[in-house]
Motif scaffolding. Sequence first.
Motif, PDB file in Angstrom:
ATOM      1  N   MET A  93      24.755 -16.924 -30.863  1.00 55.83           N
ATOM      2  CA  MET A  93      24.336 -17.077 -31.261  1.00 55.83           C
ATOM      3  C   MET A  93      25.714 -18.825 -31.490  1.00 55.83           C
ATOM      4  O   MET A  93      25.723 -19.016 -32.768  1.00 55.83           O
ATOM      5  CB  MET A  93      23.657 -16.596 -32.607  1.00 55.83           C
ATOM      6  CG  MET A  93      22.570 -15.797 -32.034  1.00 55.83           C
ATOM      7  SD  MET A  93      21.705 -15.125 -32.811  1.00 55.83           S
ATOM      8  CE  MET A  93      20.719 -16.464 -34.205  1.00 55.83           C
ATOM      9  N   VAL A  94      25.702 -19.647 -30.720  1.00 55.88           N
ATOM     10  CA  VAL A  94      26.966 -19.916 -30.810  1.00 55.88           C
ATOM     11  C   VAL A  94      25.854 -21.827 -29.978  1.00 55.88           C
ATOM     12  O   VAL A  94      25.007 -21.822 -29.297  1.00 55.88           O
ATOM     13  CB  VAL A  94      27.842 -20.425 -30.444  1.00 55.88           C
ATOM     14  CG1 VAL A  94      28.475 -19.293 -30.971  1.00 55.88           C
ATOM     15  CG2 VAL A  94      27.882 -19.903 -29.352  1.00 55.88           C
ATOM     16  N   PRO A  95      26.271 -23.520 -30.107  1.00 50.70           N
ATOM     17  CA  PRO A  95      25.723 -24.252 -29.837  1.00 50.70           C
ATOM     18  C   PRO A  95      25.974 -24.147 -28.448  1.00 50.70           C
ATOM     19  O   PRO A  95      27.169 -23.733 -28.146  1.00 50.70           O
ATOM     20  CB  PRO A  95      26.908 -25.433 -29.695  1.00 50.70           C
ATOM     21  CG  PRO A  95      27.301 -24.597 -31.272  1.00 50.70           C
ATOM     22  CD  PRO A  95      27.691 -23.778 -31.550  1.00 50.70           C
ATOM     23  N   PRO A  96      24.650 -24.430 -27.453  1.00 50.72           N
ATOM     24  CA  PRO A  96      25.136 -24.323 -26.097  1.00 50.72           C
ATOM     25  C   PRO A  96      26.308 -24.613 -25.578  1.00 50.72           C
ATOM     26  O   PRO A  96      26.163 -25.973 -26.073  1.00 50.72           O
ATOM     27  CB  PRO A  96      23.687 -24.896 -25.454  1.00 50.72           C
ATOM     28  CG  PRO A  96      23.251 -25.629 -26.477  1.00 50.72           C
ATOM     29  CD  PRO A  96      23.687 -25.154 -27.494  1.00 50.72           C
ATOM     30  N   PRO A  97      26.030 -25.194 -24.105  1.00 49.86           N
ATOM     31  CA  PRO A  97      27.447 -26.119 -23.573  1.00 49.86           C
ATOM     32  C   PRO A  97      27.217 -27.530 -23.421  1.00 49.86           C
ATOM     33  O   PRO A  97      28.557 -28.115 -23.737  1.00 49.86           O
ATOM     34  CB  PRO A  97      27.401 -24.870 -21.938  1.00 49.86           C
ATOM     35  CG  PRO A  97      27.058 -24.056 -22.088  1.00 49.86           C
ATOM     36  CD  PRO A  97      25.965 -24.337 -23.101  1.00 49.86           C
ATOM     37  N   ARG A  98      26.546 -27.795 -22.904  1.00 49.14           N
ATOM     38  CA  ARG A  98      25.836 -29.282 -23.499  1.00 49.14           C
ATOM     39  C   ARG A  98      26.470 -29.542 -24.760  1.00 49.14           C
ATOM     40  O   ARG A  98      27.398 -30.427 -24.858  1.00 49.14           O
ATOM     41  CB  ARG A  98      24.584 -30.247 -23.561  1.00 49.14           C
ATOM     42  CG  ARG A  98      24.455 -31.680 -23.450  1.00 49.14           C
ATOM     43  CD  ARG A  98      22.398 -31.524 -23.364  1.00 49.14           C
ATOM     44  NE  ARG A  98      22.429 -31.652 -21.883  1.00 49.14           N
ATOM     45  CZ  ARG A  98      22.388 -32.839 -21.581  1.00 49.14           C
ATOM     46  NH1 ARG A  98      22.827 -33.659 -21.583  1.00 49.14           N
ATOM     47  NH2 ARG A  98      22.057 -32.488 -19.891  1.00 49.14           N
ATOM     48  N   PHE A  99      26.233 -29.221 -26.070  1.00 45.66           N
ATOM     49  CA  PHE A  99      26.442 -29.637 -27.267  1.00 45.66           C
ATOM     50  C   PHE A  99      27.684 -28.939 -27.738  1.00 45.66           C
ATOM     51  O   PHE A  99      27.801 -28.992 -29.062  1.00 45.66           O
ATOM     52  CB  PHE A  99      25.624 -29.219 -28.301  1.00 45.66           C
ATOM     53  CG  PHE A  99      24.138 -29.570 -27.432  1.00 45.66           C
ATOM     54  CD1 PHE A  99      23.520 -30.819 -28.265  1.00 45.66           C
ATOM     55  CD2 PHE A  99      23.263 -28.950 -26.965  1.00 45.66           C
ATOM     56  CE1 PHE A  99      22.866 -32.083 -27.420  1.00 45.66           C
ATOM     57  CE2 PHE A  99      21.870 -29.986 -26.651  1.00 45.66           C
ATOM     58  CZ  PHE A  99      21.650 -31.093 -26.800  1.00 45.66           C
ATOM     59  N   ASP A 100      28.506 -27.628 -26.807  1.00 42.45           N
ATOM     60  CA  ASP A 100      29.813 -27.409 -27.437  1.00 42.45           C
ATOM     61  C   ASP A 100      30.429 -28.116 -27.740  1.00 42.45           C
ATOM     62  O   ASP A 100      32.015 -27.851 -28.870  1.00 42.45           O
ATOM     63  CB  ASP A 100      30.815 -26.569 -26.429  1.00 42.45           C
ATOM     64  CG  ASP A 100      31.523 -26.195 -26.967  1.00 42.45           C
ATOM     65  OD1 ASP A 100      32.007 -24.841 -27.979  1.00 42.45           O
ATOM     66  OD2 ASP A 100      32.253 -25.600 -26.541  1.00 42.45           O
ATOM     67  N   GLY A 101      30.815 -29.634 -27.095  1.00 45.55           N
ATOM     68  CA  GLY A 101      31.479 -30.435 -27.793  1.00 45.55           C
ATOM     69  C   GLY A 101      31.880 -31.671 -28.455  1.00 45.55           C
ATOM     70  O   GLY A 101      32.641 -32.411 -29.139  1.00 45.55           O
ATOM     71  N   VAL A 102      30.785 -31.448 -29.137  1.00 47.78           N
ATOM     72  CA  VAL A 102      29.729 -33.036 -29.991  1.00 47.78           C
ATOM     73  C   VAL A 102      29.972 -32.769 -31.323  1.00 47.78           C
ATOM     74  O   VAL A 102      30.533 -31.836 -32.205  1.00 47.78           O
ATOM     75  CB  VAL A 102      28.243 -32.167 -30.724  1.00 47.78           C
ATOM     76  CG1 VAL A 102      27.611 -33.156 -28.340  1.00 47.78           C
ATOM     77  CG2 VAL A 102      27.965 -31.345 -30.756  1.00 47.78           C
ATOM     78  N   ARG A 103      29.761 -33.030 -31.881  1.00 42.68           N
ATOM     79  CA  ARG A 103      30.331 -33.807 -33.251  1.00 42.68           C
ATOM     80  C   ARG A 103      30.415 -34.682 -34.118  1.00 42.68           C
ATOM     81  O   ARG A 103      29.406 -35.620 -32.898  1.00 42.68           O
ATOM     82  CB  ARG A 103      32.491 -33.998 -33.096  1.00 42.68           C
ATOM     83  CG  ARG A 103      32.856 -32.832 -32.304  1.00 42.68           C
ATOM     84  CD  ARG A 103      33.111 -31.611 -33.332  1.00 42.68           C
ATOM     85  NE  ARG A 103      34.082 -29.809 -33.246  1.00 42.68           N
ATOM     86  CZ  ARG A 103      33.732 -29.723 -32.252  1.00 42.68           C
ATOM     87  NH1 ARG A 103      32.153 -29.418 -31.171  1.00 42.68           N
ATOM     88  NH2 ARG A 103      34.428 -29.177 -31.641  1.00 42.68           N
ATOM     89  N   PHE A 104      30.189 -35.380 -34.944  1.00 38.70           N
ATOM     90  CA  PHE A 104      29.272 -36.116 -36.115  1.00 38.70           C
ATOM     91  C   PHE A 104      30.199 -37.513 -35.444  1.00 38.70           C
ATOM     92  O   PHE A 104      29.785 -38.564 -35.284  1.00 38.70           O
ATOM     93  CB  PHE A 104      30.075 -36.168 -37.540  1.00 38.70           C
ATOM     94  CG  PHE A 104      28.660 -35.288 -37.696  1.00 38.70           C
ATOM     95  CD1 PHE A 104      27.514 -35.060 -37.986  1.00 38.70           C
ATOM     96  CD2 PHE A 104      28.994 -34.260 -38.516  1.00 38.70           C
ATOM     97  CE1 PHE A 104      26.950 -34.139 -38.404  1.00 38.70           C
ATOM     98  CE2 PHE A 104      28.447 -33.042 -39.872  1.00 38.70           C
ATOM     99  CZ  PHE A 104      27.656 -33.429 -38.822  1.00 38.70           C
ATOM    100  N   ASP A 105      31.541 -37.592 -35.140  1.00 43.22           N
ATOM    101  CA  ASP A 105      31.860 -39.000 -34.398  1.00 43.22           C
ATOM    102  C   ASP A 105      31.518 -39.761 -33.235  1.00 43.22           C
ATOM    103  O   ASP A 105      31.787 -40.338 -32.768  1.00 43.22           O
ATOM    104  CB  ASP A 105      33.617 -38.616 -34.233  1.00 43.22           C
ATOM    105  CG  ASP A 105      34.617 -38.579 -36.086  1.00 43.22           C
ATOM    106  OD1 ASP A 105      33.486 -39.139 -37.079  1.00 43.22           O
ATOM    107  OD2 ASP A 105      35.196 -38.410 -36.307  1.00 43.22           O
TER     108      ASP A 105
END
Length: 369
Positions: free
Chosen positions: A41-53
């Motif tokens: 239950m963690v963000p999936p690979p596509r969204f692992d590196g996303v941040r607000f910035d």
Amino acid sequence: MPTSLSTPGSATGRSPIADAGPQSLCAREPHVPAERLVAEMVPPPRFDGVRFDTYNPDPNQPSQAEAVTTLRGFAAGLGGAHATGAGKRRWFSRAPRKAEPAGPRGVYLDGGYGVGKTHLLASLWHATPAEPSLKAFGTFVELTNLVGALGFQKTVETLGGHRLLCIDEFELDDPGDTVLVSSLLSRLVEQGVALAATSNTLPGKLGEGRFAAVDFLREIQGLSAHFRPLRIDGEDYRHRGLPEAPAPYSDEQVAKAAYATPGATFDDFPGLLDHLARVHPSRYGALTEGISAVCLTDVAPVPDQSTALRLVVLADRLYDREIPVLASGVAFDRLFSEDMLNGGYRKKYFRAISRLTALARDAKGLVAQ
């Protein structure tokens, strides 16, 4: 090259592909233990590196930049004593905390498909000052399956120790889910868990057009009370300024690409749809684990709404994992009938079309020029 190259294995009576060829999704029947459901239950690979910035607000849509500001503040407000050892001991105590702020304990990101809601939800998860084990991220389907795997009370005990629960693709498809989720979130809020969710439907409108929502108005209003709606306007960023998705390829092109691409799968579309009916949607992520590309022949309009909804979930899991999709047959914008696109699940179907189109564009490099 084997003679069965263009006729992948399926449940439709076709000859199976040779052992030396690519894998088949239809040959996979994953089983996911309950402990793995919690751990993943963690963000999936596509969204692992996303941040607000890394979110790129559309300058013509001020609600997008406003959402970033609001969510930054929400994440900052989730810090404090719970990050300490004493805070953790208090967090896991059975008694509900009494000093929680009044009002909604969550934010609800509402907007059309492709405006970056999942990006923002994952960014909130990353920005929340708590250990990964104290925050959870999953789709609505994954959450309801967790309850099925652990039982209601065990799920409350497991998630009740979390600082934040993020629920992506929040949808209520039947009355049973309405009552279940209403009860679960109420219990979690009592224990101080902050909530965040994304959906294409405002919380007070959940279930509308799909079942007799008026009969479950109390539960729906109870859900709505937990969230502060945050509207995000804009157009689908996946197609903003980008070329049109490639037209479907020939069976031969798809087959050659499948055999030339390590880790690719090769199936005919009707057979895959049959197989999806035998695998619970909560396992579709495991179904696609370790796959580099999905190659499909004979793509055609889906025959009924149950099949269409399963395909939506598969499209989401493929998109989360950045798995390109190469296909022959009809274009992805012809998958769903006009009745489906005008019905209660229309936003789900448009999201699936959007995401599959993006994955089809990603697959262009698999075909020899």
